[in-house]
Scaffold this active site. Structure first.
Site, mmCIF file in Angstrom:
data_model
loop_
_atom_site.group_PDB
_atom_site.id
_atom_site.type_symbol
_atom_site.label_atom_id
_atom_site.label_comp_id
_atom_site.label_asym_id
_atom_site.label_seq_id
_atom_site.Cartn_x
_atom_site.Cartn_y
_atom_site.Cartn_z
ATOM 1 N N LEU A 1 0.828 -1.217 0.000
ATOM 2 C CA LEU A 1 0.000 0.000 0.000
ATOM 3 C C LEU A 1 0.853 1.252 0.000
ATOM 4 O O LEU A 1 0.419 2.305 -0.453
ATOM 5 C CB LEU A 1 -0.919 0.003 1.226
ATOM 6 C CG LEU A 1 -1.978 -1.096 1.248
ATOM 7 C CD1 LEU A 1 -2.698 -1.127 2.591
ATOM 8 C CD2 LEU A 1 -2.984 -0.875 0.128
ATOM 9 N N GLY A 2 2.055 1.146 0.529
ATOM 10 C CA GLY A 2 2.920 2.326 0.524
ATOM 11 C C GLY A 2 4.122 2.135 1.425
ATOM 12 O O GLY A 2 4.156 1.236 2.270
ATOM 13 N N GLY B 1 6.651 4.174 4.067
ATOM 14 C CA GLY B 1 6.825 5.385 4.864
ATOM 15 C C GLY B 1 8.287 5.529 5.215
ATOM 16 O O GLY B 1 9.143 4.825 4.672
ATOM 17 N N GLY C 1 9.447 4.864 8.140
ATOM 18 C CA GLY C 1 9.852 3.821 9.079
ATOM 19 C C GLY C 1 9.528 2.418 8.618
ATOM 20 O O GLY C 1 9.995 1.449 9.216
ATOM 21 N N GLY C 2 8.735 2.240 7.597
ATOM 22 C CA GLY C 2 8.363 0.870 7.238
ATOM 23 C C GLY C 2 7.524 0.803 5.982
ATOM 24 O O GLY C 2 7.379 1.783 5.269
ATOM 25 N N THR C 3 6.970 -0.391 5.754
ATOM 26 C CA THR C 3 6.144 -0.615 4.563
ATOM 27 C C THR C 3 4.778 -1.125 5.005
ATOM 28 O O THR C 3 4.686 -1.929 5.942
ATOM 29 C CB THR C 3 6.825 -1.665 3.661
ATOM 30 O OG1 THR C 3 8.118 -1.168 3.337
ATOM 31 C CG2 THR C 3 6.061 -1.902 2.379
ATOM 32 N N VAL C 4 3.738 -0.643 4.332
ATOM 33 C CA VAL C 4 2.384 -1.081 4.683
ATOM 34 C C VAL C 4 1.851 -1.982 3.561
ATOM 35 O O VAL C 4 1.929 -1.630 2.388
ATOM 36 C CB VAL C 4 1.439 0.127 4.892
ATOM 37 C CG1 VAL C 4 0.051 -0.345 5.289
ATOM 38 C CG2 VAL C 4 1.997 1.070 5.953
ATOM 39 N N LYS D 1 1.518 -3.043 8.844
ATOM 40 C CA LYS D 1 2.705 -2.191 8.721
ATOM 41 C C LYS D 1 3.903 -2.959 9.265
ATOM 42 O O LYS D 1 3.865 -3.429 10.412
ATOM 43 C CB LYS D 1 2.487 -0.902 9.515
ATOM 44 C CG LYS D 1 3.636 0.070 9.398
ATOM 45 C CD LYS D 1 3.226 1.431 9.904
ATOM 46 C CE LYS D 1 4.241 2.474 9.532
ATOM 47 N NZ LYS D 1 3.746 3.820 9.743
ATOM 48 N N ASP E 1 2.220 12.624 15.221
ATOM 49 C CA ASP E 1 2.567 12.512 13.799
ATOM 50 C C ASP E 1 1.357 12.840 12.922
ATOM 51 O O ASP E 1 1.022 12.099 11.994
ATOM 52 C CB ASP E 1 3.084 11.096 13.517
ATOM 53 C CG ASP E 1 3.923 11.032 12.242
ATOM 54 O OD1 ASP E 1 4.246 12.098 11.683
ATOM 55 O OD2 ASP E 1 4.234 9.907 11.798
HETATM 56 P P1 ATP Z 1 5.545 7.883 7.953
HETATM 57 O O1 ATP Z 1 6.355 6.658 7.883
HETATM 58 O O2 ATP Z 1 6.352 9.108 8.171
HETATM 59 O O3 ATP Z 1 4.378 7.745 8.888
HETATM 60 P P2 ATP Z 1 3.616 7.554 5.845
HETATM 61 O O4 ATP Z 1 2.441 7.775 6.739
HETATM 62 O O5 ATP Z 1 3.507 8.077 4.458
HETATM 63 O O6 ATP Z 1 4.924 8.139 6.479
HETATM 64 P P3 ATP Z 1 3.269 4.730 6.309
HETATM 65 O O7 ATP Z 1 2.621 5.009 7.616
HETATM 66 O O8 ATP Z 1 4.298 3.651 6.269
HETATM 67 O O9 ATP Z 1 3.972 6.030 5.724
HETATM 68 O O10 ATP Z 1 2.134 4.427 5.248
HETATM 69 C C1 ATP Z 1 2.426 4.253 3.894
HETATM 70 C C2 ATP Z 1 1.132 4.373 3.098
HETATM 71 O O11 ATP Z 1 0.337 3.222 3.318
HETATM 72 C C3 ATP Z 1 0.254 5.545 3.507
HETATM 73 O O12 ATP Z 1 0.605 6.699 2.816
HETATM 74 C C4 ATP Z 1 -1.128 5.063 3.152
HETATM 75 O O13 ATP Z 1 -1.427 5.450 1.846
HETATM 76 C C5 ATP Z 1 -1.024 3.560 3.245
HETATM 77 N N1 ATP Z 1 -1.697 3.056 4.456
HETATM 78 C C6 ATP Z 1 -1.235 3.078 5.714
HETATM 79 N N2 ATP Z 1 -2.098 2.516 6.583
HETATM 80 C C7 ATP Z 1 -3.165 2.111 5.842
HETATM 81 C C8 ATP Z 1 -4.421 1.474 6.133
HETATM 82 N N3 ATP Z 1 -4.739 1.128 7.387
HETATM 83 N N4 ATP Z 1 -5.275 1.248 5.119
HETATM 84 C C9 ATP Z 1 -4.950 1.602 3.857
HETATM 85 N N5 ATP Z 1 -3.799 2.216 3.503
HETATM 86 C C10 ATP Z 1 -2.915 2.467 4.478
HETATM 87 MG MG MG Z 2 1.725 6.687 8.308
#
Ligand code: ATP
Ligand code: MG
EC number: 2.7.12.2
Length: 389
Positions: free
Chosen positions: A172-173, A175, A177-180, A195, A283
């Site tokens: 999904l993306g 960040g 700190g990690g990958t979702v 995550k 955050d």
């Molecule tokens: P950071 O690591 O600084 O928090 P971030 O919020 O962009 O940055 P992640 O929290 O790792 O990074 O999330 C990456 C992406 O995954 C998000 O931008 C979002 O689009 C997607 N995502 C995160 N959580 C969910 C979820 N519960 N349902 C659907 N998509 C999600």
């Molecule tokens: Mg995030």
């Protein structure tokens, strides 16, 4: 964004809707409606009146995904119910599951005794909405292939989630700190967001993080992402939460004011809820505000575990562009710092660009400290101007 404004109605306009009217202590009656989205509250009460003629029914209930009963007393609440139902149908379609009828529970009606003994087929009046042609057919067997939502919640909330039960699907993306990942939880058949963060820390710290995350089980707000559990495998932690099919707000660019206003209400309610539990979000930013096709807005990634926040910060160095000046300067911070980040986030969503033109956020939101000095300086300048007036 279109989904937020219109809901899943459009896509379902031509679908046949089956409403299963549950009769206390004696099964159910299925009602086939050919134009569900136009259905009015009155139509449903009329049909309930035919199924349960001795009872005076003025409202009915349906179950949300948590198994909680929601009461319907008006057309407005009907719309919310149908919108919720159609989004679950879409989820079932996507997952190749059997489409479940919409179950409703007539409220405050007398026990009906034995009913529909002749396999009743009734054509009710066309009703205020001419498109509906309710025809009550024989009740379908109530045993379902899918587990009830209450059961799902129990399975998912026991903290027993483990890697073997999870099938990772899409990414999904990423960040800082990690990958979702979007993932499938085999025992419950539920789609999750997982995550995964790499953390080289001691077992002791891992235990501390797990116990700090416990509070998430107690978080119960429709403005906060649902938490299903977390586990460590070797040097990585996996945090399993509710999947939001609309993703995060950072991808929606400029959001029109009337939509943004509603989003702001949800975000402020979410933050107020966290603050009432003495949790600072820490955050707040558009990528941590998630939306779904039910029109819900929920906050995620709040700093509930100090140890987790610290461990991530040690590995991934940088400063967040949404941070309040006092945080960038390393001073003490509190609720007002979350409020700052909220303001910057909403300015960005309203303008369609980050409100400090000096800051280019191409690579996520972490920035070298020097670049963020303008946030501290601008604030100081404004403060000086105020002081001299
Ligand atoms: P950071 O690591 O600084 O928090 P971030 O919020 O962009 O940055 P992640 O929290 O790792 O990074 O999330 C990456 C992406 O995954 C998000 O931008 C979002 O689009 C997607 N995502 C995160 N959580 C969910 C979820 N519960 N349902 C659907 N998509 C999600
Ligand atoms: Mg995030």
């Amino acid at each position: 964004m279109l989904w937020l404004a219109l809901g899943p109605f459009r896509a379902m306009e031509n679908q046949v809707l089956v409403i299963r009217i549950k009769i206390p202590n004696s099964g159910a009656v299925d009602w086939t409606v050919h134009s569900g989205p136009q259905l009015l509250f009155r139509d449903v009460l009329d049909v309930i009146g035919q199924v349960l003629p001795e009872a005076t029914t003025t409202a009915f209930e349906y179950e949300d995904e948590d198994g909680d009963r929601i009461t319907v007393r008006s057309d407005e609440e009907m719309k919310a119910m149908l919108s919720y139902y159609y989004s679950t149908v879409m989820e079932q379609q996507v997952n190749g599951q059997l489409i479940e009828p919409l179950q409703i529970f007539p409220r405050a009606c007398k026990p009906p005794g034995e009913r529909n003994i002749h396999g009743l087929k009734v054509n009710t009046r066309a009703g205020p909405s001419q498109h509906t042609s309710p025809a009550i057919s024989d009740s379908l067997p109530s045993n379902s292939l899918k587990k009830s939502s209450a059961e799902l919640k129990k399975i998912l909330a026991t903290g027993q989630i483990n890697e073997q039960d999870i099938r990772y699907r899409d990414t999904l993306g990423h960040g800082n700190g990690g990958t979702v990942y979007k993932a499938y939880h085999v025992p419950s058949g539920k789609i999750l967001a997982v995550k995964v963060i790499l953390l080289d820390i001691t077992l002791e710290l891992q235990k501390q993080i797990m116990s700090e995350l416990e509070i998430l089980y107690k978080c119960d707000s429709s403005y906060i992402i649902g938490f299903y559990g977390a586990f460590f495998v070797e040097n990585r932690i996996s945090i399993c939460t509710e999947f939001m099919d609309g993703g995060s707000l950072d991808v929606y660019r400029k959001i029109p004011e009337h939509v943004l206003g509603r989003i702001a209400v949800a975000v402020v309610k979410g933050l107020t809820y966290l603050w009432s539990l003495k949790i600072l979000h820490r955050d707040v930013k558009p990528s941590n505000m998630l939306v779904n096709t039910r029109g819900q807005v929920k906050l995620c990634d709040f700093g509930v575990s100090t140890q987790l926040v610290n461990s991530i910060a040690k590995t991934y160095v940088g400063t967040n562009a949404y941070m309040a000046p006092e945080r960038i300067s390393g001073e003490q911070y509190g609720i007002h710092s979350d409020v700052w980040s909220l303001g910057i986030s909403f300015m960005e969503l309203a303008l369609g660009r980050f409100p400090y033109p000096q800051i280019q956020k191409n690579q996520g939101s972490l920035m070298p400290l020097q670049l963020l000095q303008c946030i501290v300086d601008e604030h100081a300048k404004t403060a000086k101007r105020k002081a001299s007036t």
